[in-house]
Design an enzyme around this catalytic site. Structure first.
Site, short mmCIF file in Angstrom:
data_model
loop_
_atom_site.label_atom_id
_atom_site.label_comp_id
_atom_site.label_asym_id
_atom_site.label_seq_id
_atom_site.Cartn_x
_atom_site.Cartn_y
_atom_site.Cartn_z
N THR A 72 -28.47 134.32 55.71
CA THR A 72 -29.60 134.97 55.03
C THR A 72 -30.86 134.17 55.29
O THR A 72 -31.89 134.70 55.71
CB THR A 72 -29.32 135.09 53.51
N ALA A 200 -21.18 129.83 58.26
CA ALA A 200 -19.84 129.23 58.35
C ALA A 200 -18.75 130.02 57.62
O ALA A 200 -17.61 130.07 58.05
CB ALA A 200 -19.88 127.81 57.79
N HIS A 201 -19.14 130.68 56.50
CA HIS A 201 -18.06 131.24 55.66
C HIS A 201 -17.42 132.49 56.22
O HIS A 201 -16.43 132.98 55.68
CB HIS A 201 -18.56 131.47 54.23
N THR A 237 -32.43 117.83 51.47
CA THR A 237 -31.33 116.93 51.76
C THR A 237 -30.21 117.70 52.43
O THR A 237 -29.84 118.79 51.99
CB THR A 237 -30.83 116.24 50.47
N CYS A 325 -23.90 151.67 45.94
CA CYS A 325 -25.34 151.78 45.84
C CYS A 325 -25.77 151.61 44.41
O CYS A 325 -25.16 152.17 43.51
CB CYS A 325 -25.81 153.13 46.35
N1 PMP Z 1 -25.96 139.05 58.40
C1 PMP Z 1 -24.80 139.71 58.41
C2 PMP Z 1 -24.52 140.69 59.50
C3 PMP Z 1 -23.85 139.46 57.42
O1 PMP Z 1 -22.70 140.13 57.43
C4 PMP Z 1 -24.16 138.51 56.42
C5 PMP Z 1 -23.16 138.19 55.34
N2 PMP Z 1 -22.75 139.23 54.57
C6 PMP Z 1 -25.39 137.86 56.44
C7 PMP Z 1 -26.26 138.15 57.46
C8 PMP Z 1 -25.75 136.85 55.40
O2 PMP Z 1 -24.95 135.70 55.54
P1 PMP Z 1 -24.82 134.58 54.43
O3 PMP Z 1 -23.78 135.04 53.50
O4 PMP Z 1 -24.42 133.36 55.18
O5 PMP Z 1 -26.16 134.41 53.80
#
Ligand code: PMP
Length: 402
Positions: A72, A200-201, A237, A325
């Site tokens: 994000t 990473a997640h 940090t 939604c």
């Molecule tokens: N872009 C896409 C295509 C995603 O699927 C996601 C996660 N749902 C994000 C951006 C945002 O990633 P994050 O959870 O690491 O903020």
């Protein structure tokens, strides 16, 4: 109760290899990587290893990787930072209607600040319209941002073609590769990608850590201010354990990419087949082949996706809907809307996303439960046939899945 997790596009479990690599950086090697003493040097060395691993994973140099809090932030920063750093050259940005909100929202903000943004249409399978891309590029265009693979329907874009166009026209090209890392091979230098977001997640790493790759000669202004970390480009940090885990996760994901994606593709296609064999009026969204190996987005006619989700959850199976939604039951996901999916099908859309540990037995159990659930729902409250085929104009405030 047997618990089956088929929501790996939302997030993945962390692998034990990753956790083991991270542990010392919580407990014994806990220094601040900016500190000059031994603890700090130890942390800094770990950062260097992680940065190298990530750079190797996507084919760039280590000093082109900046750590962030996730995709994000990376997406927000890429759009904002590249737009403002290149404002002297132009103020037009091109993106697509099916991007993640972390791209769409920052684009909307920039529109309020005087930038011009074009949102490209996609076709029925979710491919960005290349003819429109060519049509809308003008002398004022400074940035093109198109996601590598869609999080809802799994369509993998023709990234190389888009990168080539951007390069030929001298326009900076950013891609959100959050869902694509570990699923498709990406070499940013070879492909001519100027900027790329990752997290990473989604690849069995920790939450809250990601990166932005920015090619060396691409102008970008910082987004998070207040410190000299990350070469003065991203203050705060540094999350050393997270970065260590991220580095390991990328190393594993790229190491295992061929075996993992082959296995998942087989399971994915088996699952699609089994569902369609056992339930009628079920439609696959996205492209049947050029799609993420773990993504199955299905629309069930005459049922609500959310009802399927709840009933699957009650038997221990976790999935996502494609129609959630916040603003009312008759709106649906911006991605499905851009793909011109009829409203009734959009409302009956469920996303199943497979993971490393998904087995055939998990999928057989899911199909068996789905058969019962869909039959029951169709019997109980079929969506009015009058609604079939209707579309709403929709509004962009629909909540969108992670
Ligand atoms: N872009 C896409 C295509 C995603 O699927 C996601 C996660 N749902 C994000 C951006 C945002 O990633 P994050 O959870 O690491 O903020």
């Amino acid at each position: 109760m047997n618990r089956i997790y088929l929501d790996n596009a939302a997030t993945t479990p962390m692998s034990s290899e990753v956790l083991n690599e991270m542990m010392p950086y919580f407990t014994s090697a806990y220094g601040n990587s900016s500190s000059l003493h031994g603890f700090g040097r130890e942390a800094r060395a770990a950062l260097d290893v992680a940065r190298d691993r990530i750079a190797k994973g996507i084919g760039c140099d280590a000093d082109e990787i900046y750590f962030t809090s996730g995709a994000t932030e990376s997406n927000n920063w890429a759009i904002y930072g590249i737009a403002y750093a290149n404002r002297n050259k132009g103020s037009h940005i091109i993106t697509s209607k099916i991007e993640h909100p972390s791209i769409l929202k920052i684009c909307q903000k920039l529109e309020n600040e005087g930038f011009r943004v074009t949102y490209l249409d996609v076709d029925r399978q979710g491919f960005v319209r290349i003819d429109q891309l060519l049509h809308y590029i003008d002398a004022d265009t400074i940035l093109i941002s198109i996601m590598a693979a869609n999080n809802e329907v799994g369509t993998i874009q023709n990234l190389q073609a888009i990168a080539n166009i951007a390069k030929e026209k001298g326009i900076i090209f950013h891609t959100d590769a959050t869902q694509a890392i570990g699923a498709i091979n990406l070499n940013v230098h070879e492909m001519g990608i100027d900027s790329l977001s990752m997290s990473a997640h989604k690849i069995n790493g920790p939450k809250g850590i990601g990166a932005l790759y920015v090619r060396k000669n691409v102008p970008i202004v910082p987004f998070v201010l207040g410190g000299e970390q990350e070469s003065n480009m991203r203050a705060g940090t540094v999350n050393v354990p997270g970065i260590v885990g991220f580095g390991k996760a990328v190393e594993i994901a790229t190491r295992d990419i061929i075996t993992n994606s082959k296995k998942m593709r087989q399971l994915r296609d088996y699952f699609i087949n089994e569902v369609q064999k056992n339930i009628d009026m079920v439609y696959l969204n996205g492209h049947p082949i050029q799609r993420l190996p773990n993504n199955v987005s299905l629309s069930f006619a005459m049922v609500e996706g959310e009802s399927i989700l709840m009933l699957l959850d009650s038997v221990g199976i976790a999935v996502s809907t494609g129609s959630a939604c916040s603003s009312g039951a008759l709106e649906h996901s911006h991605v499905l809307r851009a793909m011109q999916l009829p409203l009734d099908l959009a409302q009956g859309t469920v996303r199943f996303s497979l993971g490393k540990s998904t087995t055939k037995a998990d999928l057989d159990y899911t199909v068996a439960e789905l058969v019962k659930i869909v039959a029951k729902l169709r019997q109980m409250s079929p969506i009015s046939r009058a609604q079939v085929g209707k579309m709403t104009g929709g509004d962009p405030k629909c909540t969108v899945k992670k």
